[in-house]
Design an enzyme around this catalytic site. Structure first.
Site, PDB file in Angstrom:
ATOM      1  N   ILE A 142     -49.519  41.093  -9.014  1.00 14.20           N
ATOM      2  CA  ILE A 142     -48.514  42.091  -9.577  1.00 14.20           C
ATOM      3  C   ILE A 142     -48.524  41.799 -11.137  1.00 14.20           C
ATOM      4  O   ILE A 142     -47.442  42.180 -11.581  1.00 14.20           O
ATOM      5  CB  ILE A 142     -46.988  42.038  -8.825  1.00 14.20           C
ATOM      6  N   ALA A 183     -47.459  23.300  -3.660  1.00 18.00           N
ATOM      7  CA  ALA A 183     -47.032  24.337  -4.677  1.00 18.00           C
ATOM      8  C   ALA A 183     -45.848  25.005  -4.223  1.00 18.00           C
ATOM      9  O   ALA A 183     -45.878  25.262  -3.150  1.00 18.00           O
ATOM     10  CB  ALA A 183     -48.160  24.909  -5.320  1.00 18.00           C
ATOM     11  N   GLY A 208     -41.496  32.382 -10.045  1.00 19.67           N
ATOM     12  CA  GLY A 208     -41.161  33.865 -10.504  1.00 19.67           C
ATOM     13  C   GLY A 208     -39.431  34.040 -10.504  1.00 19.67           C
ATOM     14  O   GLY A 208     -39.056  34.510 -11.305  1.00 19.67           O
ATOM     15  N   GLU A 209     -38.821  33.639  -9.440  1.00 23.75           N
ATOM     16  CA  GLU A 209     -37.376  33.839  -9.186  1.00 23.75           C
ATOM     17  C   GLU A 209     -36.682  32.692  -9.942  1.00 23.75           C
ATOM     18  O   GLU A 209     -35.669  32.905 -10.735  1.00 23.75           O
ATOM     19  CB  GLU A 209     -37.045  33.797  -7.596  1.00 23.75           C
TER      20      GLU A 209
END
Length: 765
Positions: free
Chosen positions: A488, A717, A721-722
């Protein structure tokens, strides 16, 4: 939140374990390096074909007629004039055969149809037209005559619960009963506190506003449907469209190789997708249906507004004794999540906590998941209250947070975290920011006042199964990676290529990624919720390890040594005991005989009895003009605990993007509804103020705690993003409070709002 997590992880099945045993990586050669995107040229040159660019021969163009009213009933529709207009090939309404498609359902309750006779917000779908050109389709919409019976409407979630409030849906305006959480004894906790603060905070509704608008292209071949969609998850769109049209999943193919931004709003199929499919079926021609920018503002989702009341108590040493949190928000005219209490119940160690989340209906566009749904709003309230508590206790705000760093997830049964880096984020971020020296400096009493703020945050979803990746090593040494995950814009393809390159030693330029196509690629959940790296990279690693294991086994036969003594070194298989014994990868007989070695990797289950979460601490420096109320954010430092950084470049880009979105929540973004008409008055990029390059501070620093979490998954990992956007707005609000001594409880902090507070307090210079 519940519905979001269902679509992120699906019903988690009993999954097979990873393909091979994979000890944690030590020092890596490719993973972690600042590698440019493997598809960078395509993206910047214009050769990448986004769904909005996509065209097919003989394709029609569609447009949707939308309600101009906030609440009404469609009494009659006259399409006769539109049907005769040039280029018009089909028109759909609620009364068209085959268009009676149920749409919004939640918790067993039915709310609406694809075209409903009752429209519940401005922009609700009323009819659709397919024509030879887009202009002809929009011209035809103007010729459709609709007779409406207008109803009273409600726009404020608090007013929606009043006994005399207009009913958005028959049966009441609550989307289920309020969600409640409790632990400990709240009254005893406050009684034991040496300091208590209490206040109400609110966040405005934000719009996703992605660069590429939402839309689809639909084409039928007999009873098989192919959709090119701007989506974060092709398999979710496949499931939703197949369910709506009562088709077998095998008969619906969804392709989404590129998409121009989503931030959560493209985690599901839109009505536009099904409408395009129905129009394509009716006309026996491909149909392209993309929303206008105004339609995106009205219909494609939002981060809902929330009003939150927070009460916190603590001992003199800063140890929290009690937290009480209540929130009311709205999923909009149709159900979706609006909860914000997660941080209040799990970010800090506190024995006595109570939280209530209420989600109600209003006559406005429906919410969709937006980058950490509910968490930035919760941080706005909780983290400002924490700063007020620090002031009351006479403590440094960083020290107060360090005094309450969690060891376990108290919300989820006191289970330990696989790792927690909140303390490291606070300490490292404070050091990089110069927290102690800047706050100790004498404050200017002129018209421009500097202020410094901090806020913490966490994200509570660490990824998981199901995910499957297939890796193929070809006879010439090149590699194909087949995975269903959407990229994305976050670099998913690049990180996947790095993961495979790390195990196989193949140069990145010889790795080709095949992705995001339900007809040709392996299943993966949608790319959202910071789950793509922790869910899909372990599967990619497992597939690459299987290829390597098979390759070494084939080389062992030829070299007459045990496979355990062999390793990959560049383009060769080499003996660890006798370096003279080596064989080029392309000369391994098993590879040449079969022409390809295939590895299949699956994402194994998460570790039992532990919780995976990500943490962050953000620091902000602001300058406030006390004469005008203008706020300039001059410096931001973001310290993130996302375990192993898979790609330093994409990691920093992700965090910087999160900071910009946090700027929007804190300073500029706000959906404005006209209380007289129910219309959105700023449904465009001119009046809806997203941050621009001029709003972003030049001084930005991104830090990683780099606490590789070997228990969370085989890549070590977690997502970024959030958590990269959760605390930013609260840190800015705390910096403004530090600069002028006034607390702005309601987002965004606009010049008129702050100027009025300064004038009322007599602090205007």
């Amino acid at each position: 939140m519940t519905d979001l997590l269902y679509w992120l992880q699906g019903p988690v099945p009993e999954t097979e374990p990873p393909t091979a045993e994979m000890p944690p990586w030590g020092e890596t050669k490719v993973v972690g390096k600042p590698v440019p995107r493997v598809d960078a040229y395509e993206r910047v040159s214009g050769s990448a074909v986004y769904p909005l660019d996509f065209a097919l021969p003989d394709m029609l163009h569609a447009a949707i007629l939308r309600s101009p009213h906030a609440h009404a009933r469609v009494k009659a529709i006259d399409t006769s004039a539109a049907e005769k207009m040039p280029g018009v090939r089909a028109i759909l309404t609620a009364f068209s055969p085959g268009a009676d498609v149920p749409w919004y359902r939640s918790r067993g309750r039915f709310y609406s149809k694809l075209f409903d006779e009752r429209v519940r917000h401005e922009g609700d779908e009323v009819a659709a037209v397919a024509a030879e050109t887009r202009a002809q389709a929009f011209d035809a919409l103007k010729a459709i005559r609709v007779e409406y019976e207008e109803f009273a409407f409600v726009l404020d979630p608090r007013e929606s619960l009043a006994p005399d409030a207009p009913l958005v849906h028959d049966g009441g305006n609550r989307y289920g009963e309020p969600a409640r959480y409790e632990r400990g004894d709240l009254a005893a906790g406050f009684a034991a506190a040496d300091a208590v603060v209490e206040a109400t905070y609110s966040t405005a509704c934000e719009i996703h506003a992605p660069m590429e608008v939402h839309g689809s292209v639909a084409k039928w071949d007999g009873n098989r449907l192919t959709i090119w969609d701007s989506t974060q998850g092709v398999f979710v769109v496949q499931q939703m469209v197949a369910g709506a049209l009562k088709l077998p999943l095998a008969n619906v193919r969804v392709i989404g190789h590129y998409m121009g931004g989503g931030f959560g709003s493209k985690l599901e199929a839109g009505k536009y997708t099904v409408i395009a499919a129905l129009l394509a079926k009716t006309t026996a021609r491909p149909v392209k249906l993309f929303l206008t920018r105004e339609e995106v503002f009205l219909n494609a989702g939002n981060r809902p507004a929330n009003t939150m009341k927070v009460k916190i108590g603590a001992k003199k040493d800063g140890a929290l004794t009690a937290i009480e949190f209540s929130s009311i928000g709205s999923g909009g005219a149709y159900p979706n999540g609006a909860d914000t209490s997660f941080l209040a119940t799990d970010l800090y160690t506190c024995p006595n906590v109570a939280a209530v989340d209420e989600n109600v209906a209003i006559n406005a566009g429906r919410a969709r998941a937006m980058r950490a749904p509910g968490f930035p709003q919760g941080a706005w309230a909780l983290e400002q209250a924490m700063d007020e508590l620090a002031l009351k206790l006479g403590m440094d705000p960083v020290a107060l947070r360090l005094a309450n760093v969690p060891k376990v997830s108290q919300r989820r049964g006191n289970l330990p975290y696989t790792s927690t880096g909140l303390a490291e984020c606070l300490r490292d971020g404070a050091k990089a920011f110069g927290w102690e020296t800047t706050r100790a400096a004498k404050k200017d009493d002129g018209p421009i006042r500097k202020g410094y703020g901090v806020a913490a945050g966490m994200w509570g979803y660490g990824g998981g199964p199901p995910a499957r990746v297939v890796v193929k090593l070809f006879a010439d040494g090149s590699v194909n990676v087949n995975a269903g995950a959407a990229d994305i814009g976050t670099g998913t393809k690049t990180v996947m290529a790095q993961t495979v390159a790390e195990e196989l030693g193949v140069p990145l330029e010889k790795i080709q990624i095949e992705h995001a196509d339900t007809g040709t690629t392996q299943y993966s959940g949608p790319s959202g919720g910071s789950k793509t790296v922790p869910s899909d990279m372990p599967a990619a690693r497992a597939a690459a390890v299987e290829v390597r294991t098979k390759l070494l086994a084939g080389a062992a036969e030829e070299l007459k040594v045990p496979a355990a003594e062999l390793k990959l070194e560049g383009a060769d298989v080499v003996s660890t005991k006798d370096p003279a014994k080596k064989l080029a990868v392309t000369e391994v007989p098993a590879l040449q005989r079969n022409q390809v070695i295939v590895g299949v990797g699956t994402r194994g289950p998460n570790v039992e009895g532990k919780v995976i979460s990500m943490f962050a601490a953000h620091f902000a420096e602001v300058e406030v003009n006390v004469r005008t109320g203008e706020v300039s954010v001059t410096k931001l430092v973001a310290a993130q605990d996302s375990a192993r950084v898979m790609n330093r470049l994409t990691f920093e880009c992700q965090v910087q993007g999160g900071l910009v979105m946090g700027l929007g929540l804190g300073r500029t973004e706000e959906r404005v509804l006209d209380r007289q008409t129910g219309k959105m008055v700023n449904a465009n990029w001119h009046d809806y103020k997203i941050p621009t390059a001029l709003d972003v501070p030049v001084a930005q620093e991104v830090l990683s705690a780099e606490l590789v979490d070997t228990e969370c998954n085989t890549a070590g990992a977690k997502g970024v993003g959030e958590p990269a956007t959760i605390p930013t707005a609260a840190a800015i609000a705390n910096a403004v409070r530090d600069a002028v001594g006034l607390r702005v409880h309601d987002s965004p902090i606009t010049p008129p709002k702050l100027a009025a507070l300064l004038a009322a307090a007599g602090k205007k210079g």
